[in-house]
Design a protein around this motif. Structure first.
Motif, PDB file in Angstrom:
ATOM      1  N   PHE A  14      38.738   5.513  33.406  1.00 51.00           N
ATOM      2  CA  PHE A  14      39.232   5.921  34.717  1.00 51.00           C
ATOM      3  C   PHE A  14      38.375   5.320  35.822  1.00 51.00           C
ATOM      4  O   PHE A  14      38.902   4.849  36.838  1.00 51.00           O
ATOM      5  CB  PHE A  14      39.234   7.442  34.832  1.00 51.00           C
ATOM      6  N   TRP A  18      40.149   2.887  38.464  1.00 47.84           N
ATOM      7  CA  TRP A  18      40.262   3.422  39.826  1.00 47.84           C
ATOM      8  C   TRP A  18      39.445   2.603  40.814  1.00 47.84           C
ATOM      9  O   TRP A  18      39.909   2.296  41.916  1.00 47.84           O
ATOM     10  CB  TRP A  18      39.828   4.875  39.840  1.00 47.84           C
ATOM     11  N   SER A  19      38.216   2.253  40.437  1.00 48.28           N
ATOM     12  CA  SER A  19      37.359   1.487  41.345  1.00 48.28           C
ATOM     13  C   SER A  19      37.940   0.104  41.611  1.00 48.28           C
ATOM     14  O   SER A  19      37.895  -0.389  42.746  1.00 48.28           O
ATOM     15  CB  SER A  19      35.952   1.365  40.761  1.00 48.28           C
ATOM     16  N   CYS A  21      41.080  -0.695  41.537  1.00 49.34           N
ATOM     17  CA  CYS A  21      42.225  -0.495  42.423  1.00 49.34           C
ATOM     18  C   CYS A  21      41.777  -0.234  43.859  1.00 49.34           C
ATOM     19  O   CYS A  21      42.446  -0.648  44.816  1.00 49.34           O
ATOM     20  CB  CYS A  21      43.073   0.679  41.932  1.00 49.34           C
ATOM     21  N   THR A  22      40.637   0.426  44.022  1.00 50.52           N
ATOM     22  CA  THR A  22      40.110   0.692  45.359  1.00 50.52           C
ATOM     23  C   THR A  22      39.862  -0.600  46.111  1.00 50.52           C
ATOM     24  O   THR A  22      40.265  -0.763  47.271  1.00 50.52           O
ATOM     25  CB  THR A  22      38.799   1.494  45.269  1.00 50.52           C
ATOM     26  N   MET A  59      39.496   6.742  48.268  1.00 50.53           N
ATOM     27  CA  MET A  59      39.429   6.240  46.899  1.00 50.53           C
ATOM     28  C   MET A  59      37.988   5.993  46.458  1.00 50.53           C
ATOM     29  O   MET A  59      37.638   6.225  45.295  1.00 50.53           O
ATOM     30  CB  MET A  59      40.251   4.944  46.777  1.00 50.53           C
ATOM     31  N   VAL A  62      36.421   9.272  45.376  1.00 51.41           N
ATOM     32  CA  VAL A  62      36.841   9.615  44.016  1.00 51.41           C
ATOM     33  C   VAL A  62      36.080   8.760  42.999  1.00 51.41           C
ATOM     34  O   VAL A  62      35.642   9.254  41.947  1.00 51.41           O
ATOM     35  CB  VAL A  62      38.362   9.433  43.855  1.00 51.41           C
ATOM     36  N   SER A  63      35.900   7.472  43.308  1.00 48.04           N
ATOM     37  CA  SER A  63      35.144   6.589  42.418  1.00 48.04           C
ATOM     38  C   SER A  63      33.703   7.069  42.270  1.00 48.04           C
ATOM     39  O   SER A  63      33.135   7.034  41.171  1.00 48.04           O
ATOM     40  CB  SER A  63      35.153   5.153  42.959  1.00 48.04           C
TER      41      SER A  63
END
Length: 239
Positions: A14, A18-19, A21-22, A59, A62-63
């Protein structure tokens, strides 16, 4: 059973997805809005103006939370391994934990204080993220070497060392060339390709992306380790 449901390996997966995509999402939005050049913008340039700055900030937070969880899980794994084998210094493991947490703090500072508004604080956060992050993955490579063959395989150690070396080598031109780039109007994020300092900007920006993705992708090497354990929280009431 799906492989990503084994143990805690969903944490590094994750974090990496996620990172990545950030960085990519903020770049695409900034590009579509023509806030930055197509080639070689700084990561901070792609998140300097709304709405990409808002999305990047959310984002990135969250990362950072996922990074803290992953780094702490890695710390507990090495701690348990050390209790049974004594192959890794507990002090080294604690120092690495602190560096990992500082790198996540740097991420939050970078995302909260945009470079066009509070430049000094933003640059301090970026420096904290890069320095702590590079030191973290270097020391994790040392821990991996020390714990072989109990904690990891030789191929995983080589992969970690390769990523750490790439990040370390790219870190220095990132910082040095950034100091050689002439400061312009912070509201104009487009670069003059004909300026004398443009090559320094290109070198600094490219190396910045390399360091950032090296740090993020380093956590992919945790997947096999994280399949082998879980963490549980125990609550004790003291009367």
């Amino acid at each position: 059973m799906w492989w990503f449901t084994q143990g805690l390996c969903f944490l590094p997966v994750f974090l990496v997805v996620w990172s990545s995509c950030t960085f990519i999402v903020s770049y695409i939005i900034a590009l579509l809005r023509r806030d930055v050049d197509v080639l070689f913008p700084y990561i901070s340039d792609t998140a300097a103006t709304p709405p990409e700055s808002c999305i990047f900030g959310l984002m990135t937070f969250v990362s950072a939370c996922a990074g803290i969880a992953t780094i702490y899980a890695r710390f507990k794994y090495v701690e348990k391994l050390t209790e049974e084998t004594r192959v890794v210094s507990p002090r080294l493991n604690r120092v690495t934990l602190v560096l990992g947490m500082l790198s996540c703090l740097g991420m939050c500072v970078v995302a909260t204080f945009q470079e066009t508004i509070v430049t000094v604080v933003h640059d301090m956060g970026a420096l904290l993220f890069f320095v702590s992050g590079v030191l973290y993955i270097l020391l994790q490579s040392v821990i991996s070497y020390s714990s072989f063959p109990y904690g990891t395989s030789i191929s995983v150690w080589r992969a970690r060392l390769a990523v750490a070396v790439i990040a370390s080598v790219a870190f220095f031109p990132t910082v040095i060339c950034a100091f050689l780039v002439k400061q312009t109007d912070q509201r104009d994020l487009h670069r003059d390709t004909g300026s004398k300092d443009y090559p320094f900007h290109v070198a600094s920006a490219v190396c910045e992306w390399i360091v950032a993705f090296s740090f993020v992708c380093f956590f992919l090497t945790y997947i096999d380790d994280f399949k082998m354990f879980t963490l549980r929280v125990r609550t004790e009431l003291v009367s």
